[in-house]
Scaffold this motif. Structure first.
Motif, PDB file in Angstrom:
ATOM      1  N   MET A   1       0.756  -1.100  -0.018  1.00  0.00           N
ATOM      2  CA  MET A   1      -0.097  -0.127  -0.069  1.00  0.00           C
ATOM      3  C   MET A   1       0.792   1.149   0.025  1.00  0.00           C
ATOM      4  SD  MET A   1      -3.118  -1.074  -0.324  1.00  0.00           S
ATOM      5  CE  MET A   1      -4.120   0.455   0.357  1.00  0.00           C
ATOM      6  N   ASP A   2       2.044   1.223   0.720  1.00  0.00           N
ATOM      7  CA  ASP A   2       2.744   2.470   0.893  1.00  0.00           C
ATOM      8  C   ASP A   2       3.440   2.449  -0.685  1.00  0.00           C
ATOM      9  OD1 ASP A   2       2.502   2.492   3.405  1.00  0.00           O
ATOM     10  OD2 ASP A   2       4.176   1.664   4.147  1.00  0.00           O
ATOM     11  N   LYS A   3       3.908   1.316  -1.314  1.00  0.00           N
ATOM     12  CA  LYS A   3       4.302   1.628  -2.479  1.00  0.00           C
ATOM     13  C   LYS A   3       3.496   2.383  -3.479  1.00  0.00           C
ATOM     14  CE  LYS A   3       6.942  -1.160  -6.028  1.00  0.00           C
ATOM     15  NZ  LYS A   3       7.338  -2.554  -6.359  1.00  0.00           N
ATOM     16  N   LEU A   4       2.268   1.791  -3.439  1.00  0.00           N
ATOM     17  CA  LEU A   4       1.294   2.395  -4.426  1.00  0.00           C
ATOM     18  C   LEU A   4       1.023   3.744  -4.076  1.00  0.00           C
ATOM     19  CD1 LEU A   4      -0.913   1.544  -6.714  1.00  0.00           C
ATOM     20  CD2 LEU A   4      -2.519   1.209  -4.754  1.00  0.00           C
ATOM     21  N   ALA A   5       1.175   4.122  -2.811  1.00  0.00           N
ATOM     22  CA  ALA A   5       0.796   5.662  -2.598  1.00  0.00           C
ATOM     23  C   ALA A   5       2.059   6.385  -2.769  1.00  0.00           C
ATOM     24  CB  ALA A   5       0.621   5.699  -1.020  1.00  0.00           C
ATOM     25  N   LYS A   6       3.051   6.047  -3.149  1.00  0.00           N
ATOM     26  CA  LYS A   6       4.094   6.970  -3.611  1.00  0.00           C
ATOM     27  C   LYS A   6       4.382   6.811  -5.051  1.00  0.00           C
ATOM     28  CE  LYS A   6       6.784   5.858   0.547  1.00  0.00           C
ATOM     29  NZ  LYS A   6       7.911   5.258   1.237  1.00  0.00           N
ATOM     30  N   ALA A   7       3.641   5.890  -5.806  1.00  0.00           N
ATOM     31  CA  ALA A   7       3.894   5.782  -7.266  1.00  0.00           C
ATOM     32  C   ALA A   7       3.197   6.907  -7.937  1.00  0.00           C
ATOM     33  CB  ALA A   7       3.210   4.301  -7.784  1.00  0.00           C
ATOM     34  N   LYS A   8       3.622   7.206  -9.290  1.00  0.00           N
ATOM     35  CA  LYS A   8       2.922   8.278  -9.980  1.00  0.00           C
ATOM     36  C   LYS A   8       3.047   7.944 -11.445  1.00  0.00           C
ATOM     37  CE  LYS A   8       2.178  10.938  -6.537  1.00  0.00           C
ATOM     38  NZ  LYS A   8       0.933  11.458  -5.935  1.00  0.00           N
ATOM     39  N   GLY A   9       2.022   8.298 -12.262  1.00  0.00           N
ATOM     40  CA  GLY A   9       2.049   8.220 -13.690  1.00  0.00           C
ATOM     41  C   GLY A   9       2.007   6.772 -13.978  1.00  0.00           C
ATOM     42  N   ALA A  10       2.684   6.250 -15.123  1.00  0.00           N
ATOM     43  CA  ALA A  10       2.670   5.055 -15.824  1.00  0.00           C
ATOM     44  C   ALA A  10       3.232   3.966 -14.767  1.00  0.00           C
ATOM     45  CB  ALA A  10       3.751   4.925 -16.861  1.00  0.00           C
ATOM     46  N   ALA A  11       3.997   4.215 -13.677  1.00  0.00           N
ATOM     47  CA  ALA A  11       4.322   3.234 -12.604  1.00  0.00           C
ATOM     48  C   ALA A  11       3.210   3.061 -11.740  1.00  0.00           C
ATOM     49  CB  ALA A  11       5.466   3.850 -11.693  1.00  0.00           C
ATOM     50  N   PHE A  12       2.286   4.058 -11.409  1.00  0.00           N
ATOM     51  CA  PHE A  12       1.283   3.967 -10.512  1.00  0.00           C
ATOM     52  C   PHE A  12       0.114   2.981 -11.339  1.00  0.00           C
ATOM     53  CE2 PHE A  12      -3.303   4.547  -9.811  1.00  0.00           C
ATOM     54  CZ  PHE A  12      -3.135   4.481  -8.096  1.00  0.00           C
ATOM     55  N   ASP A  13      -0.086   3.186 -12.532  1.00  0.00           N
ATOM     56  CA  ASP A  13      -0.953   2.505 -13.361  1.00  0.00           C
ATOM     57  C   ASP A  13      -0.684   0.968 -13.359  1.00  0.00           C
ATOM     58  OD1 ASP A  13      -1.943   4.876 -14.101  1.00  0.00           O
ATOM     59  OD2 ASP A  13      -1.328   4.607 -16.154  1.00  0.00           O
ATOM     60  N   LYS A  14       0.677   0.573 -13.458  1.00  0.00           N
ATOM     61  CA  LYS A  14       1.121  -0.601 -13.514  1.00  0.00           C
ATOM     62  C   LYS A  14       0.860  -1.398 -12.132  1.00  0.00           C
ATOM     63  CE  LYS A  14       4.939  -3.690 -15.148  1.00  0.00           C
ATOM     64  NZ  LYS A  14       6.067  -3.897 -15.623  1.00  0.00           N
ATOM     65  N   GLN A  15       1.388  -0.562 -11.284  1.00  0.00           N
ATOM     66  CA  GLN A  15       1.136  -1.277  -9.861  1.00  0.00           C
ATOM     67  C   GLN A  15      -0.360  -1.552  -9.373  1.00  0.00           C
ATOM     68  OE1 GLN A  15       3.749  -2.173  -8.156  1.00  0.00           O
ATOM     69  NE2 GLN A  15       3.158  -2.075  -5.948  1.00  0.00           N
ATOM     70  N   PHE A  16      -1.139  -0.572  -9.823  1.00  0.00           N
ATOM     71  CA  PHE A  16      -2.330  -0.443  -9.529  1.00  0.00           C
ATOM     72  C   PHE A  16      -3.133  -1.639 -10.166  1.00  0.00           C
ATOM     73  CE2 PHE A  16      -6.826   0.460 -10.483  1.00  0.00           C
ATOM     74  CZ  PHE A  16      -7.369   0.663  -9.340  1.00  0.00           C
ATOM     75  N   LEU A  17      -3.153  -1.793 -11.305  1.00  0.00           N
ATOM     76  CA  LEU A  17      -3.515  -2.978 -12.140  1.00  0.00           C
ATOM     77  C   LEU A  17      -3.132  -4.081 -11.809  1.00  0.00           C
ATOM     78  CD1 LEU A  17      -3.367  -1.536 -15.820  1.00  0.00           C
ATOM     79  CD2 LEU A  17      -5.300  -1.719 -14.397  1.00  0.00           C
ATOM     80  N   THR A  18      -1.792  -4.223 -11.299  1.00  0.00           N
ATOM     81  CA  THR A  18      -1.333  -5.705 -10.893  1.00  0.00           C
ATOM     82  C   THR A  18      -1.835  -5.936  -9.382  1.00  0.00           C
ATOM     83  OG1 THR A  18       0.844  -5.358 -12.172  1.00  0.00           O
ATOM     84  CG2 THR A  18       0.903  -6.891 -10.311  1.00  0.00           C
ATOM     85  N   MET A  19      -2.024  -4.986  -8.366  1.00  0.00           N
ATOM     86  CA  MET A  19      -2.369  -5.175  -7.080  1.00  0.00           C
ATOM     87  C   MET A  19      -3.969  -5.528  -7.226  1.00  0.00           C
ATOM     88  SD  MET A  19      -0.295  -2.102  -5.114  1.00  0.00           S
ATOM     89  CE  MET A  19      -1.399  -2.455  -3.747  1.00  0.00           C
ATOM     90  N   MET A  20      -4.590  -4.567  -7.940  1.00  0.00           N
ATOM     91  CA  MET A  20      -6.020  -4.758  -7.946  1.00  0.00           C
ATOM     92  C   MET A  20      -6.592  -6.001  -8.761  1.00  0.00           C
ATOM     93  SD  MET A  20      -8.698  -3.209  -6.683  1.00  0.00           S
ATOM     94  CE  MET A  20      -8.532  -1.763  -6.539  1.00  0.00           C
TER      95      MET A  20
END
Length: 223
Positions: free
Chosen positions: A156-175
């Motif tokens: 959750m901490d890693k996702l909260a710090k991610a931005k842009g394309a990195a967030f998109d990839k992290q969010f989709l993988t986690m969700m």
């Protein structure tokens, strides 16, 4: 590297059984205090006559209580994850999907909370942020670490710090992982639940989230 708290079906089943045992004890105690109750009837296993005459909201078993009690914090974490997308996601598709998840799951949280209150098992109020670290137990006897698809605090901490394309990839993988866990929990309710409304919601969760998993896998493949 992404870490999730998904556990084996054996661990999940052990968590269910542990929670069910405590729930059964609480239910039996409550029934024992009600001198007007039919000796042959309990909330966890109502007689056919009582089940036929009682409103759907009062006909439930241990699996129903476990489903609502564990799906609520599971949904809360998904809503928290989705809330981060508005200010962090680069893709409008990811933002739209996150908004859809929030719009769908918050009403389901409210509905399940009402069921638990009607069944005499209300959950203590807690913010979504209480979910990742598992610091607060939503209901006695429930092992939230046994919930499939739950993200760790580090995730959750890693996702909260991610931005842009990195967030998109992290969010989709986690969700995707989170949704797969919800589907597993909902399938358990469909198989073992006794409340018609809860089983109907569980089936809706399976249908909706499997469709969203397909969508997210398609979006992830583009990145």
């Amino acid at each position: 590297m992404l870490r999730t708290s998904m556990l084996s079906s054996t661990t999940w089943r052990r968590g269910l059984l542990a929670g069910a045992a405590v729930t059964a004890t609480l239910v039996l105690s409550a029934c024992g205090d009600d001198t007007s109750s039919d000796p042959g009837m309990s909330h966890g296993g109502m007689t056919a006559t009582a089940a036929a005459s009682a409103p759907a909201s009062t006909t439930f078993n241990d699996a129903d209580v476990m489903f609502a009690g564990m799906m609520i914090p599971h949904h809360r974490q998904a809503v928290e994850m989705a809330a981060l997308a508005d200010g962090s996601a680069a893709s409008s598709e990811v933002k739209d999907l996150a908004a859809k998840i929030k719009a769908a799951q918050q009403p389901e949280i409210d509905t399940m909370s009402q069921w638990l209150a009607a069944w005499g098992h209300p959950m203590p109020a807690m913010g979504a942020s209480a979910m990742p670290g598992m610091g607060a137990s939503a209901m006695p006897g429930m092992d939230h670490s046994a919930m499939p698809g739950v993200m760790s605090q580090a995730d959750m901490d890693k996702l909260a710090k991610a931005k842009g394309a990195a967030f998109d990839k992290q969010f989709l993988t986690m969700m995707i992982s989170h949704h797969e866990g919800a589907v597993t929990m909902a399938q358990q309710e469909v198989t073992q639940g006794g409340n018609p409304d809860a089983k109907e919601l569980a089936q809706k969760i399976i249908t909706d989230q499997q469709a969203e998993i397909t969508t997210m896998k398609g979006l992830l493949a583009k990145r």
